[in-house]
Design a protein around this motif. Structure first.
Motif: not given
Length: 428
Positions: A185-190, A208-215, A164-173, A176-179
């Motif tokens: 960030x997704x791991x830390x938030x989840x 989690x909050x720090x990851x949300x902020x950076x994300x 799903x993270x791969x899919x969401x990266x594609x959806x949001x544009x 590839x180098x930032x995936x």
């Protein structure tokens, strides 16, 4: 304590149960592997006041009614902090961002959801998800190709979690180098959604909050890049909306993107993992799917009823006295809607504890209902249909290593934390 003892389902002999204590027992980790006997008991009292003042609603028609009732609020600002709220609070959102629309009521909810849906699905963008089918299939194939030469894999860590993270990266544009950064960030938030008893909860929430902020900061920069050079992704469609009144603000765009990541990711991980576990427990259905990929559509609908990825909706608030099922939920009271219990209600579904992919009239509550019906449901459905079909087709003689597997601590987002599957090889 052995693993067998730790994951043994709660039974009625374990403790004296009353309608007012069932919610506490349902959320106890000892019940995670099989909460369904407790749901059966809970349905004996369709609207049951719990010991802390929460009202648990457990039967299909009552849940369905309240999901459409404007007197039920999802907005935390309407909660009375003195009124209880159940043994579990929902995951906190980023204090630096406003609430996402799933935590709002009309009219704020309606405006934000409508604008978010314009580039995501019908009626304005009916083919965005459908047209991703080939790309989703390539992602699934790549993840399964990595099983080559192995005789065992963790379906969660090796497949259902990264997909799903791969899919969401594609959806949001996301480039590839930032995936890789996006995955971290997704791991830390989840991780902030699951209460790990071995970890300091304050440290977990801080991370989690720090990851949300950076994300959020990354997404804000990405949005500006897509504003300057639009692509065919979701963010580009949102920022280039021609009608000013139909545009989300930058903050609203970031909040919606974070929502898509978290809600979309967790629902899909659990649905794929619960689906794999259910198929391996029903090998006759697995073999049918292997020979008939068209079975995937009704099969996923039955999974959403039988083993829903979201078990309950906690901490809703009554905005007025509500008379329902012979009980009165008083104004200000916290309400929990136990979706997974409603999905097994024998007043609504014949033989509800049986897994039947050909079940007719399967209007389940797996994605909720009403104005808060799951925003990403079409995407989660398609991802799971493709994933389960390919698992059935490509894994030779798959079998469970542990049954029941270890489950995630979170009783709301219920699914195995790991799902070790042995197999004899991989077909092409």
């Amino acid at each position: 304590m052995s693993d067998d003892e730790r994951f043994r389902p709660t039974t009625f002999e374990d403790s004296v149960m009353t309608p007012s204590t069932l919610l506490r027992q349902i959320t106890d980790y000892a019940s995670r592997a099989d909460p369904y006997p407790l749901y059966t008991e809970l349905r004996r009292t369709p609207v049951a006041r719990q010991e802390d003042g929460t009202y648990a609603v457990s039967t299909y028609w009552e849940i369905h009614s309240l999901l459409h009732d404007p007197r039920i609020s999802s907005d935390a600002r309407n909660r009375d902090p003195q009124a209880g709220g159940g043994p579990l609070v929902e995951p906190e959102e980023d204090a630096n961002l406003p609430p996402s629309f799933i935590r709002l009521d009309p009219p704020e909810h309606d405006r934000l959801r409508r604008l978010a849906m314009r580039p995501f699905g019908p009626p304005h963008s009916p083919r965005r998800i459908h047209d991703m089918r080939a790309e989703l299939a390539r992602m699934v194939a790549g993840l399964l190709d990595a099983f080559e030469g192995r005789d065992q894999a963790d379906i969660v860590d090796d497949f259902a979690y990264p997909f799903p993270v791969m899919v969401i990266c594609r959806l949001l544009g996301v480039p590839h180098e930032d995936e890789a950064r996006f995955h971290i960030w997704a791991d830390q938030v989840v991780a902030g959604l699951d209460p790990d008893p071995a970890q300091d909860p304050r440290e977990r929430q801080r991370a989690a909050q720090q990851a949300r902020f950076e994300l959020g900061r990354y997404l804000a920069e990405l949005i500006e890049e897509h504003r300057r050079a639009p692509g065919d992704d979701l963010l580009s469609a949102m920022v280039t909306e021609r009608v000013p009144e139909e545009r989300l603000s930058l903050v609203e765009l970031v909040t919606t993107a974070v929502l898509l990541l978290i809600a979309g990711h967790e629902t899909t991980v659990n649905l794929i993992t619960n689906g794999t576990l259910t198929l391996l427990r029903h090998p006759e259905v697995l073999n049918r799917l292997k020979g008939d990929p068209g079975l995937a559509v009704p099969l996923v609908e039955e999974l959403l009823r039988y083993e829903p990825p979201v078990q309950l909706l906690p901490q809703r608030t009554a905005l007025a006295d509500i008379d329902i099922a012979g009980a009165v939920i008083p104004k200000g009271a916290p309400i929990w809607l136990v979706l997974a219990s409603g999905n097994r209600d024998p007043r609504r579904f014949d033989d509800p504890d049986s897994f039947d992919p050909e079940r007719r009239d399967n209007q389940h509550l797996g994605f909720g209902n009403g104005i808060h019906y799951c925003f990403g449901a079409p995407l989660a459905r398609l991802e799971t249909q493709i994933a389960l079909t390919e698992i059935a087709r490509r894994l030779s003689n798959p079998r469970l290593v542990d049954d029941p597997p270890p489950y995630r601590p979170n009783p709301v987002l219920r699914g195995p934390r790991h799902l070790q599957v042995a197999f004899d090889g991989l077909t092409r």
